[in-house]
Scaffold this motif. Sequence first.
Motif, PDB file in Angstrom:
ATOM      1  N   LEU A 130       2.447   6.414   5.717  1.00 19.79           N
ATOM      2  CA  LEU A 130       1.939   7.222   4.606  1.00 19.79           C
ATOM      3  C   LEU A 130       1.895   8.703   4.973  1.00 19.79           C
ATOM      4  O   LEU A 130       2.212   9.561   4.149  1.00 19.79           O
ATOM      5  CB  LEU A 130       0.548   6.730   4.196  1.00 19.79           C
ATOM      6  N   LYS A 131       1.514   9.016   6.188  1.00 20.84           N
ATOM      7  CA  LYS A 131       1.422  10.409   6.619  1.00 20.84           C
ATOM      8  C   LYS A 131       2.797  11.039   6.840  1.00 20.84           C
ATOM      9  O   LYS A 131       2.947  12.246   6.746  1.00 20.84           O
ATOM     10  CB  LYS A 131       0.572  10.525   7.890  1.00 20.84           C
TER      11      LYS A 131
ATOM     12  N   GLY B 215      -2.840  -1.579  10.059  1.00 22.09           N
ATOM     13  CA  GLY B 215      -3.256  -0.464   9.222  1.00 22.09           C
ATOM     14  C   GLY B 215      -2.839   0.873   9.802  1.00 22.09           C
ATOM     15  O   GLY B 215      -2.532   1.813   9.070  1.00 22.09           O
TER      16      GLY B 215
ATOM     17  N   ALA C 162       0.815   3.697  -3.181  1.00 17.96           N
ATOM     18  CA  ALA C 162       0.373   5.079  -2.976  1.00 17.96           C
ATOM     19  C   ALA C 162       1.445   6.063  -3.429  1.00 17.96           C
ATOM     20  O   ALA C 162       1.134   7.090  -4.033  1.00 17.96           O
ATOM     21  CB  ALA C 162       0.019   5.318  -1.516  1.00 17.96           C
TER      22      ALA C 162
ATOM     23  N   ILE D 227      -7.461   6.563   0.157  1.00 19.44           N
ATOM     24  CA  ILE D 227      -7.042   5.208   0.499  1.00 19.44           C
ATOM     25  C   ILE D 227      -8.041   4.632   1.483  1.00 19.44           C
ATOM     26  O   ILE D 227      -8.323   5.241   2.521  1.00 19.44           O
ATOM     27  CB  ILE D 227      -5.627   5.200   1.128  1.00 19.44           C
TER      28      ILE D 227
ATOM     29  N   ILE E 107      -7.047   8.997   4.274  1.00 20.51           N
ATOM     30  CA  ILE E 107      -7.104   7.559   4.536  1.00 20.51           C
ATOM     31  C   ILE E 107      -8.316   7.279   5.404  1.00 20.51           C
ATOM     32  O   ILE E 107      -8.503   7.908   6.450  1.00 20.51           O
ATOM     33  CB  ILE E 107      -5.837   7.080   5.274  1.00 20.51           C
TER      34      ILE E 107
ATOM     35  N   MET F 254      -5.693   8.811  10.027  1.00 23.35           N
ATOM     36  CA  MET F 254      -6.866   8.521   9.196  1.00 23.35           C
ATOM     37  C   MET F 254      -7.917   9.609   9.406  1.00 23.35           C
ATOM     38  O   MET F 254      -8.003  10.199  10.476  1.00 23.35           O
ATOM     39  CB  MET F 254      -7.454   7.158   9.569  1.00 23.35           C
TER      40      MET F 254
ATOM     41  N   ALA G 190      -0.731   3.670   7.959  1.00 24.26           N
ATOM     42  CA  ALA G 190      -1.227   5.057   7.882  1.00 24.26           C
ATOM     43  C   ALA G 190      -0.167   6.040   8.371  1.00 24.26           C
ATOM     44  O   ALA G 190       0.060   7.080   7.743  1.00 24.26           O
ATOM     45  CB  ALA G 190      -2.513   5.207   8.690  1.00 24.26           C
TER      46      ALA G 190
ATOM     47  N   ALA H 246       0.835  -1.206   0.000  1.00 21.50           N
ATOM     48  CA  ALA H 246       0.000   0.000   0.000  1.00 21.50           C
ATOM     49  C   ALA H 246       0.870   1.255   0.000  1.00 21.50           C
ATOM     50  O   ALA H 246       0.591   2.213  -0.730  1.00 21.50           O
ATOM     51  CB  ALA H 246      -0.931   0.000   1.209  1.00 21.50           C
TER      52      ALA H 246
ATOM     53  N   GLY I 137     -10.028   4.170   7.454  1.00 22.96           N
ATOM     54  CA  GLY I 137      -9.837   2.822   7.962  1.00 22.96           C
ATOM     55  C   GLY I 137     -11.104   2.004   7.801  1.00 22.96           C
ATOM     56  O   GLY I 137     -12.200   2.501   8.017  1.00 22.96           O
TER      57      GLY I 137
ATOM     58  N   THR J 221       2.916  11.208   0.094  1.00 21.95           N
ATOM     59  CA  THR J 221       1.598  10.624   0.349  1.00 21.95           C
ATOM     60  C   THR J 221       0.859  11.263   1.531  1.00 21.95           C
ATOM     61  O   THR J 221      -0.282  10.900   1.805  1.00 21.95           O
ATOM     62  CB  THR J 221       1.736   9.108   0.610  1.00 21.95           C
TER      63      THR J 221
ATOM     64  N   LEU K 156      -8.199   1.644   3.914  1.00 17.53           N
ATOM     65  CA  LEU K 156      -7.139   0.831   4.502  1.00 17.53           C
ATOM     66  C   LEU K 156      -7.670  -0.057   5.619  1.00 17.53           C
ATOM     67  O   LEU K 156      -8.231   0.443   6.602  1.00 17.53           O
ATOM     68  CB  LEU K 156      -6.046   1.758   5.042  1.00 17.53           C
TER      69      LEU K 156
END
Length: 111
Positions: free
Chosen positions: A55-56, A48, A29, A37, A66, A86, A52, A25, A68, A61, A39
């Motif tokens: 990604l943050k 997850g 991404a 997303i 996002i 998220m 996350a 993922a 969840g 990204t 997730l």
Amino acid sequence: MRRILAGALEQRGYTISEATTGGEAIVTASKENPKLILLDLSLPDMTGTEAARALKQNPQTAHIPIVGCSAHFGPEWRDQGLRSGMVGYVQKPVPLKDIEAIIEQFILLER
């Protein structure tokens, strides 16, 4: 569940990218820059919330919303997701119309 949801959303005109792990993922991404997303909190390689957070923390990204999605029940799961970056949390099973409403909050149909 992921494949069924992806197929249903593709039939409705959405462009879908899928990943089976948190690591996938994160890479997907970064490459594809999705508008949203969805997730799962239970992934084979990490949680997850860990995905996350990663990604943050990545400037490529960090801007992607996002949401969840999990079968885990209780406010602690939602709170954990929100603390990880998220923007929302839904409990599975989620009716397709509810997923579409969530998507529409963040993106427009890509056709």
